[in-house]
Design a protein around this motif. Structure first.
Motif, PDB file in Angstrom:
ATOM      1  N   ASN A  83     -39.786  -0.478  -2.153  1.00 20.27           N
ATOM      2  CA  ASN A  83     -40.072  -1.196  -0.911  1.00 20.27           C
ATOM      3  C   ASN A  83     -38.796  -1.696  -0.246  1.00 20.27           C
ATOM      4  OD1 ASN A  83     -41.703  -2.235   1.117  1.00 20.27           O
ATOM      5  ND2 ASN A  83     -41.982  -4.208   0.079  1.00 20.27           N
ATOM      6  N   TYR A  84     -37.878  -0.765  -0.040  1.00 21.94           N
ATOM      7  CA  TYR A  84     -36.587  -1.103   0.566  1.00 21.94           C
ATOM      8  C   TYR A  84     -36.333  -0.155   1.727  1.00 21.94           C
ATOM      9  CZ  TYR A  84     -31.576  -2.153   0.916  1.00 21.94           C
ATOM     10  OH  TYR A  84     -30.334  -2.519   1.352  1.00 21.94           O
ATOM     11  N   LYS A  85     -36.023  -0.709   2.893  1.00 19.00           N
ATOM     12  CA  LYS A  85     -35.854   0.106   4.102  1.00 19.00           C
ATOM     13  C   LYS A  85     -34.430   0.067   4.645  1.00 19.00           C
ATOM     14  CE  LYS A  85     -40.365   0.698   4.129  1.00 19.00           C
ATOM     15  NZ  LYS A  85     -40.989   1.975   3.776  1.00 19.00           N
ATOM     16  N   LYS A 127     -30.562   0.638   5.739  1.00 18.46           N
ATOM     17  CA  LYS A 127     -29.854   1.836   6.170  1.00 18.46           C
ATOM     18  C   LYS A 127     -28.864   2.326   5.119  1.00 18.46           C
ATOM     19  CE  LYS A 127     -30.178   0.764  11.111  1.00 18.46           C
ATOM     20  NZ  LYS A 127     -29.416   0.520  12.361  1.00 18.46           N
ATOM     21  N   ARG A 148     -35.270   9.737  -0.271  1.00 21.14           N
ATOM     22  CA  ARG A 148     -35.465   8.483   0.470  1.00 21.14           C
ATOM     23  C   ARG A 148     -36.938   8.060   0.499  1.00 21.14           C
ATOM     24  NH1 ARG A 148     -33.386   5.160   4.525  1.00 21.14           N
ATOM     25  NH2 ARG A 148     -31.299   6.036   4.275  1.00 21.14           N
ATOM     26  N   GLU A 149     -37.833   9.007   0.757  1.00 26.42           N
ATOM     27  CA  GLU A 149     -39.251   8.666   0.874  1.00 26.42           C
ATOM     28  C   GLU A 149     -39.811   8.127  -0.448  1.00 26.42           C
ATOM     29  OE1 GLU A 149     -43.495  10.843   2.053  1.00 26.42           O
ATOM     30  OE2 GLU A 149     -41.592  11.908   2.246  1.00 26.42           O
ATOM     31  N   GLN A 198     -38.200   4.624  -1.237  1.00 26.74           N
ATOM     32  CA  GLN A 198     -38.694   3.558  -0.373  1.00 26.74           C
ATOM     33  C   GLN A 198     -40.089   3.096  -0.797  1.00 26.74           C
ATOM     34  OE1 GLN A 198     -38.314   5.315   3.536  1.00 26.74           O
ATOM     35  NE2 GLN A 198     -36.405   4.220   3.957  1.00 26.74           N
TER      36      GLN A 198
END
Length: 230
Positions: free
Chosen positions: A171-173, A175, A163-164, A167
């Motif tokens: 640049n996608y946060k 859920k 995930r880290e 992201q």
């Protein structure tokens, strides 16, 4: 509530399920090594293909059995899971023999040769059984080496496809990023096929592909129900 508490705690800390043959869906596989690559815990399926292994969300669970392709699952929840393993197929390349040369010395007798001693293959002799035992040992060693290699590759995947990292790159946060990770996590076979696997390029292309999918296809498929469970 007090009596139900131990069952609740057990369910929250264990992954359970059954393992079956992919072609014969009703054929339970016994002896499958189920390994948690994050905690190094290992269990083996019983005669019904059932297993229960300590786990938590984010762990990697690998399934391995001689004669079947090793498979890995990224846990986004601890719901019971049925796993279907595909039989391993070894494809041999075709060899075309265009010429052949017969040695003139094939029929020549060795002057130093001695008559061969006959071997007694009766049940009272143990040599044949020892050779079979050694062959089983070598297969077991090969299986362990394959599992160790798969564990190393999965550890590499976890460091480069999480995930880290994703992201920061895209640049996608959202859920629903866990759905992308579960659907597009690289397999051990993909990494082994490309010794210089480019994770940045893979994430960029597959994430774009995932975002273009219809919303219902961007979700992980629902888990199949366990045998005998409602």
């Amino acid at each position: 509530m007090i009596f139900c508490l131990p069952l609740f705690v057990y369910a929250q800390n264990y992954m359970t399920g059954n393992v079956f043959d992919n072609d014969q869906r009703n054929l339970a596989l016994q002896g499958v090594s189920v390994r948690n690559l994050s905690t190094k815990a290992v269990v083996v399926t019983d005669k019904d293909g059932h297993y229960a292994i300590p786990a938590k969300n984010g762990d990697l669970i690998t399934y391995a059995l001689m004669g079947y392709q090793t498979d890995t699952v990224y846990l986004v929840n601890l719901f019971p899971k049925n796993k279907y393993l595909r039989a391993a197929v070894n494809n041999l390349n075709t060899v075309n023999v265009t010429t052949a040369k017969v040695s003139p010395y094939l029929d020549a007798k060795d002057p130093d040769a001695k008559p061969a001693r006959q071997v007694d293959y009766s049940k009272n002799r143990g040599g044949l059984r020892l050779n079979l035992g050694y062959g089983k040992y070598r297969r077991q060693q090969a299986k362990e080496q394959e599992l160790e290699q798969a564990a190393d590759i999965n550890e590499e995947i976890s460091k480069n496809f999480n995930r880290e990292v994703i992201q920061k790159l895209v640049n996608y946060k959202g859920k629903d990023l866990d759905d992308y990770i579960g659907l597009y996590r690289p397999t051990v076979a993909q990494i082994k096929a490309d010794k210089e696997f480019d994770y940045t390029y893979y994430i960029a292309t597959t994430f774009t592909e995932w975002r273009k999918l219809p919303e219902n296809e961007r979700k992980l498929p629902p888990l199949p129900k366990l045998k005998g469970k409602p």
